[in-house]
Design an enzyme around this catalytic site. Structure first.
Site, PDB file in Angstrom:
ATOM      1  N   CYS A 211       0.865  -1.180   0.000  1.00 16.92           N
ATOM      2  CA  CYS A 211       0.000   0.000   0.000  1.00 16.92           C
ATOM      3  C   CYS A 211       0.904   1.234   0.000  1.00 16.92           C
ATOM      4  O   CYS A 211       1.746   1.385   0.898  1.00 16.92           O
ATOM      5  CB  CYS A 211      -0.856  -0.033   1.257  1.00 16.92           C
ATOM      6  SG  CYS A 211      -1.823   1.462   1.541  1.00 16.92           S
TER       7      CYS A 211
ATOM      8  N   CYS B  59      -0.939   3.953  -6.229  1.00 22.56           N
ATOM      9  CA  CYS B  59      -1.853   3.364  -5.248  1.00 22.56           C
ATOM     10  C   CYS B  59      -2.065   1.954  -5.755  1.00 22.56           C
ATOM     11  O   CYS B  59      -2.363   1.760  -6.950  1.00 22.56           O
ATOM     12  CB  CYS B  59      -3.175   4.128  -5.218  1.00 22.56           C
ATOM     13  SG  CYS B  59      -4.467   3.277  -4.270  1.00 22.56           S
TER      14      CYS B  59
HETATM   15  N1  DGL Z   1      -4.069   0.748  -1.648  1.00 20.02           N
HETATM   16  C1  DGL Z   1      -3.728   1.943  -0.976  1.00 20.02           C
HETATM   17  C2  DGL Z   1      -2.490   2.599  -1.596  1.00 20.02           C
HETATM   18  O1  DGL Z   1      -1.714   1.961  -2.265  1.00 20.02           O
HETATM   19  C3  DGL Z   1      -4.753   3.002  -0.705  1.00 20.02           C
HETATM   20  C4  DGL Z   1      -6.180   2.743  -0.610  1.00 20.02           C
HETATM   21  C5  DGL Z   1      -6.842   3.490   0.535  1.00 20.02           C
HETATM   22  O2  DGL Z   1      -7.161   4.692   0.405  1.00 20.02           O
HETATM   23  O3  DGL Z   1      -7.014   2.851   1.567  1.00 20.02           O
HETATM   24  O4  DGL Z   1      -2.253   3.772  -1.382  1.00 20.02           O
END
Ligand code: DGL
Length: 264
Positions: free
Chosen positions: A75, A189
């Site tokens: 993430c 993201c």
């Molecule tokens: N998957 C997360 C990232 O790579 C973000 C998603 C969220 O806002 O929780 O930033």
């Protein structure tokens, strides 16, 4: 090292599956636990303090319970905010996911490229530092597109996602000065590569997308080189949220070899 000790991949939701896909390709034998902080989703709208506290607290408890050989924070939001802090408190090796600004800066031919992530990621010093180190002489446009996160989650639940909704959430990048000169976009993201087809339609067929999943998998393979892997049961996905909601994602998890769903 116990050969059934898993690699733990952590994300706020299903975004980390884009990293898991590459980990599967690089290390097909590796036992994996996929951890989704569904009770904390989304991270992109939260404060730095809130994200750091959740991520450090959860990873500490998960490391104790599952004894992973390595943790991957799959993430960008969690990594750009909390990677340093988590590394300080845990002994487990930690691999983070940070915006692929370096390869994208090398790829852009117009010298203008974009960064699409959550709003929280866009304002991190970690991102400023990457820009100063690797995008000198280039123009990096940033856009926080929090609304793409629930669209990616919906797509994985099997719901239809409208191109118009994706285009609306993503358009802030092109509408900026010099936006039309952009030829490359960093998907910063882990949820966003799940919408790559829709994003391609929104930005045009010639746009190049770059993300870090393959590089992360290579890093994990190199840190676990020489280790034995043996599964003692089916790989599982765990959630901090309600199991009933999580089970709606079962077909998507099964495509990534996660056949058991549990509540953390
Ligand atoms: N998957 C997360 C990232 O790579 C973000 C998603 C969220 O806002 O929780 O930033």
């Amino acid at each position: 090292m116990n050969s059934s000790s898993p690699i733990l991949l952590f994300d706020s939701g299903v975004g980390g599956l884009t990293v898991l896909g590459e980990v599967r390709a690089a290390l097909p034998q590796a036992p994996v636990i996929y951890a989704a902080d569904m009770a904390g989703l989304p991270y992109g709208t939260k404060s730095e303090a809130e994200v750091a506290a959740r991520v450090a607290g959860l990873l500490g408890r998960m490391a104790e319970r599952y004894q992973p050989r390595l943790i991957c924070i799959a993430c960008n939001t969690a990594s750009t905010i909390a990677l340093g802090m988590v590394r300080e408190v845990l002994e487990t090796p930690i691999v983070g996911t940070v915006p692929a600004i370096k390869p994208a800066a090398a790829l852009t031919e117009t010298g203008v490229f974009g960064l699409l992530g959550t709003e929280a990621t866009m304002r991190q010093k970690y991102v400023d530092d990457l820009e100063h180190a690797f995008a000198v002489g280039k123009r990096l446009l940033r856009h926080g597109a929090n609304d793409l996160v629930p669209l990616a989650e919906a797509k994985l639940r099997g719901e239809r996602v409208s191109i118009d909704a994706v285009a609306e959430a993503a358009k802030g990048l092109v509408l900026q000065e010099h936006g039309r000169e952009m030829d490359t976009i960093v998907l910063a993201c882990t949820h966003f590569p799940l919408l790559e087809d829709e994003l391609r339609e929104a930005y045009g067929a010639d746009m190049r997308f770059v993300h870090g999943a393959e590089g992360i998998a290579r890093r994990i393979a190199s840190l676990t080189e020489g280790q034995d892997f043996e599964r003692s049961g089916p790989d599982r996905a765990i959630t901090t949220g309600e199991l009933e909601d999580f089970e709606r994602l079962a077909p998507a998890f099964a495509r990534y070899g996660l056949d058991r769903l549990e509540k953390f």
